[in-house]
Design an enzyme around this catalytic site. Structure first.
Site, short mmCIF file in Angstrom:
data_model
loop_
_atom_site.label_atom_id
_atom_site.label_comp_id
_atom_site.label_asym_id
_atom_site.label_seq_id
_atom_site.Cartn_x
_atom_site.Cartn_y
_atom_site.Cartn_z
N THR A 52 0.87 -1.18 0.00
CA THR A 52 0.00 0.00 0.00
C THR A 52 0.91 1.23 0.00
O THR A 52 2.07 1.15 0.40
CB THR A 52 -0.90 0.04 1.25
OG1 THR A 52 -0.04 0.11 2.39
CG2 THR A 52 -1.76 -1.20 1.34
N TRP B 140 -20.15 16.15 10.02
CA TRP B 140 -19.24 15.79 8.94
C TRP B 140 -19.62 16.49 7.64
O TRP B 140 -20.80 16.54 7.28
CB TRP B 140 -19.26 14.29 8.68
CG TRP B 140 -18.81 13.44 9.83
CD1 TRP B 140 -19.57 12.54 10.52
CD2 TRP B 140 -17.51 13.40 10.43
NE1 TRP B 140 -18.82 11.94 11.50
CE2 TRP B 140 -17.55 12.45 11.47
CE3 TRP B 140 -16.31 14.08 10.19
CZ2 TRP B 140 -16.45 12.16 12.26
CZ3 TRP B 140 -15.21 13.78 10.98
CH2 TRP B 140 -15.29 12.83 12.01
N GLU C 44 -5.69 -3.79 -0.77
CA GLU C 44 -6.05 -4.89 0.14
C GLU C 44 -7.18 -5.76 -0.40
O GLU C 44 -7.42 -6.84 0.10
CB GLU C 44 -6.51 -4.30 1.49
CG GLU C 44 -5.41 -3.73 2.36
CD GLU C 44 -5.12 -2.26 2.08
OE1 GLU C 44 -5.39 -1.79 0.95
OE2 GLU C 44 -4.61 -1.58 2.98
N LYS D 275 -14.61 17.98 9.70
CA LYS D 275 -15.53 18.04 10.83
C LYS D 275 -15.80 19.49 11.19
O LYS D 275 -14.92 20.19 11.68
CB LYS D 275 -14.93 17.30 12.03
CG LYS D 275 -15.96 17.02 13.09
CD LYS D 275 -15.44 16.05 14.11
CE LYS D 275 -16.60 15.56 14.97
NZ LYS D 275 -16.16 14.78 16.10
P1 ADP Z 1 -3.61 4.47 -2.13
O1 ADP Z 1 -4.73 5.36 -2.55
O2 ADP Z 1 -3.28 4.65 -0.68
O3 ADP Z 1 -2.48 4.46 -3.07
P2 ADP Z 1 -5.12 2.22 -2.99
O4 ADP Z 1 -4.84 2.36 -4.40
O5 ADP Z 1 -5.22 0.87 -2.40
O6 ADP Z 1 -4.08 2.96 -2.14
O7 ADP Z 1 -6.40 3.06 -2.72
C1 ADP Z 1 -7.53 2.60 -2.06
C2 ADP Z 1 -8.40 3.75 -1.68
O8 ADP Z 1 -8.74 4.53 -2.82
C3 ADP Z 1 -9.70 3.34 -1.09
O9 ADP Z 1 -9.57 3.00 0.27
C4 ADP Z 1 -10.54 4.58 -1.30
O10 ADP Z 1 -10.29 5.56 -0.30
C5 ADP Z 1 -10.02 5.12 -2.60
N1 ADP Z 1 -10.92 4.73 -3.70
C6 ADP Z 1 -10.77 3.71 -4.55
N2 ADP Z 1 -11.77 3.68 -5.45
C7 ADP Z 1 -12.58 4.73 -5.16
C8 ADP Z 1 -13.78 5.25 -5.71
N3 ADP Z 1 -14.36 4.72 -6.77
N4 ADP Z 1 -14.32 6.34 -5.12
C9 ADP Z 1 -13.75 6.92 -4.05
N5 ADP Z 1 -12.61 6.48 -3.49
C10 ADP Z 1 -12.03 5.39 -4.03
#
Ligand code: ADP
Length: 546
Positions: free
Chosen positions: A181, A442, A327, A437
């Site tokens: 990640t 929120w 994940e 917040k």
């Molecule tokens: P990072 O963004 O930390 O590089 P990831 O690629 O695993 O890691 O990103 C996962 C995160 O991206 C999710 O937990 C969520 O917050 C965000 N995310 C993924 N797809 C969407 C979506 N369609 N809309 C909003 N947020 C999204």
């Protein structure tokens, strides 16, 4: 009672065999770093992936050993996706945009033995090479220049294959790949995919109610192959025999559109920032490109604004909005419309398509409120998304599962805040750490951003929290206007008024040339918070009158 069914393992070599046997003539096209086009077929891909598996074994790779990749999206990376797991090894995709210190940590933590790297990325390796212990480094030598000492040629490696290769016996629960990640908070964490999880995830991606991948598709993954398995696209394509087009290092709107046209791409996948750039070009001069009819774009990684979905529809391009994370392999939900929702009035249809969708098969999903109970499925109550399933991680490599990441009853806590409606569609309102917040309530930064990006003059927008002595936090909007377009803070505010409660509206609007990106192409809100977060309410007057 036991079944009479065979105990047949779900493994990556099966996908490779299938691709080689049934789809040998299907094309794989890559744009290389020097911009030249490389064309090959699944027949050659099959031969070379097996050659890689054979020669890795001969080089001493043992079951479970990690092989890192540092490559753009192209045909050799595809070979690594299949050849490494076929050798019983673990494909570890390194994110080439990470800081050298992170790469050093990740490579050492994963104990990568070998590396396969693009010659153009050797400078990235130099940033941390002395602090890691790759036993062998194989270079994809696009330029043909002589290699420095300590580097070996990838072409020479696989040229040593005899073709006499038998797959090692692989249990479907063994590791096939791993990806860290991005570690925006704390150290990067290693997620390890099994053969079984990879197969089940890929299989889910091709379904009619998800990404609908078929043999008629020509697929261009813009999403990097180092980002959560390129969302499973390479495996999904090989299962179905879809054509593949790889963009190499060229991910700008112009290059993507050019490849879309040239190769008549029917399906692509990437983060919203890529599509915002593509859209801008189409809006300037759509007639420049003759795109394949029925082109679909999977959009995820961050929220796809409704305005983006509507705008692409005007060009006959369908956006499929999906949600997931490293994940979750990553595709966990997708916003394809159930048939009875297709019959809703237009506005409601778009509202559904702008949600992140409902869970893919075998993904259990719940939205849990602060009280620890599932929130009402009313499309309004917010809570954290929690998931479990056969391709959801149950922990991190070399880390004890913590209560922050996993619930006592074994669900992954995603850190994403969402509502869920009676149809099961989730709508992400924020990441926990991005929520604003204000006065104890929120405010969703995602909702505000998406609405601002619906203004015709706006190219990009990100909304962050800034400290406020009275309300605790208040929203600040950072906006990039389209080239030549003009808008004042008042224009944006008028555009938002009526869509949101008054207290949701940003206190400040800052116009800028660009919004910094994360290593995976999303808006980097931590940088914006560093840059603008210290502004007190006094700054409001200055920025409002731009
Ligand atoms: P990072 O963004 O930390 O590089 P990831 O690629 O695993 O890691 O990103 C996962 C995160 O991206 C999710 O937990 C969520 O917050 C965000 N995310 C993924 N797809 C969407 C979506 N369609 N809309 C909003 N947020 C999204």
């Amino acid at each position: 009672m036991e079944s009479t069914m065979m105990d047949y393992p779900l493994t990556v070599p099966h996908i490779l065999e299938r691709a080689g046997r049934y789809f040998p003539k299907v094309e794989i096209v890559s744009r290389l770093p020097d911009k030249s086009m490389h064309r090959t077929t699944y027949r050659e891909f099959y031969r070379r992936s097996r050659a890689l598996a054979e020669t890795l074994r001969k080089a001493g790779l043992n079951q479970g050993d990690r092989v890192a990749t540092l490559m753009w999206n192209h045909y050799v990376h595809l070979e690594a996706y299949f050849g490494i797991p076929a050798a019983g090894g673990v494909l570890h995709t390194l994110n080439l945009r990470l800081h050298p210190n992170d790469l050093e940590y990740i490579v050492n933590n994963a104990e990568d033995r070998f590396l396969i790297i693009d010659d153009v990325l050797l400078p990235v390796l130099e940033g941390f090479r002395s602090r890691v212990n790759f036993e062998r480094i194989f270079v994809v030598n696009h330029s043909g220049a002589p290699l420095a000492a300590g580097l070996e040629s990838y072409a020479d490696l696989i040229a040593g294959a005899t073709g006499e290769f038998a797959y090692p016996k692989i249990d479907e629960r063994e590791a096939a790949g791993m990806c860290y990640t991005s570690g925006t908070t704390g150290r990067p964490r290693g997620v390890v995919y099994s053969h079984r999880s990879t197969v089940l995830h890929s299989y889910n991606c091709v379904l009619a109610s998800t990404m609908r991948v078929s043999a008629s598709d020509v697929i261009l993954p813009v999403v990097p192959m180092f980002h959560a398995n390129a969302w499973g696209v390479p495996y999904a394509a090989a299962i179905m025999g879809a054509g593949l087009v790889f963009p190499g290092p060229y991910l700008d709107g112009e290059s993507v559109l050019e490849l879309f046209e040239r190769e008549q791409v029917t399906f692509s996948a990437g983060v919203p920032t890529v599509w915002l750039a593509v859209l801008q070009l189409l809006e300037q001069e759509a007639s420049r490109w003759r795109l394949a009819p029925g082109l679909r774009l999977a959009v995820g990684g961050s929220a796809a604004p409704e305005s983006l979905i509507r705008a692409f529809d005007r060009f006959g391009i369908t956006v499929l909005h999906a949600w997931g994370m490293t994940e979750t392999s990553p595709v966990a939900t997708i916003a394809s419309l159930k048939p009875h929702l297709e019959r809703l009035p237009e506005d409601q249809r778009y509202a559904y398509r702008a949600k992140q969708g409902y869970a893919a098969p075998f993904v259990d999903l719940r939205v849990v409120g602060d009280d620890g109970k599932e929130v009402a499925p009313d499309g309004k109550s917010m809570g954290e998304i929690q998931v479990r399933g056969p391709y959801i991680t149950a922990g991190y490599f070399k880390m004890e599962p913590t209560a922050e990441k996993f619930t006592a009853d074994g669900w992954l806590r995603t850190g994403d805040v969402a509502t869920i409606d009676e149809e099961g569609y989730i709508k992400i309102t924020d990441r926990t750490k991005d929520l604003i917040k204000s006065g104890g309530e929120w405010i969703s930064s995602v909702d505000l951003e998406n609405a601002i990006m619906g203004h015709p003059a706006v190219a990009e927008a990100a909304v962050i929290a800034i400290p406020d002595p009275k309300w605790d936090e208040r929203p600040l909007a950072v906006i990039v206007l389209k080239p030549g377009a003009q808008a004042t803070p008042q224009d944006i505010e008028t555009h938002l008024a009526g869509k949101f409660a008054k207290w949701w509206l940003p206190d400040q609007y800052v116009f800028t040339d660009s919004i910094p990106r994360t290593s995976t192409g999303k808006f980097l809100k931590t940088a914006l918070r560093d840059q603008y977060g210290k502004r007190g309410p006094g700054a409001a007057a200055a920025t409002k009158v731009a």
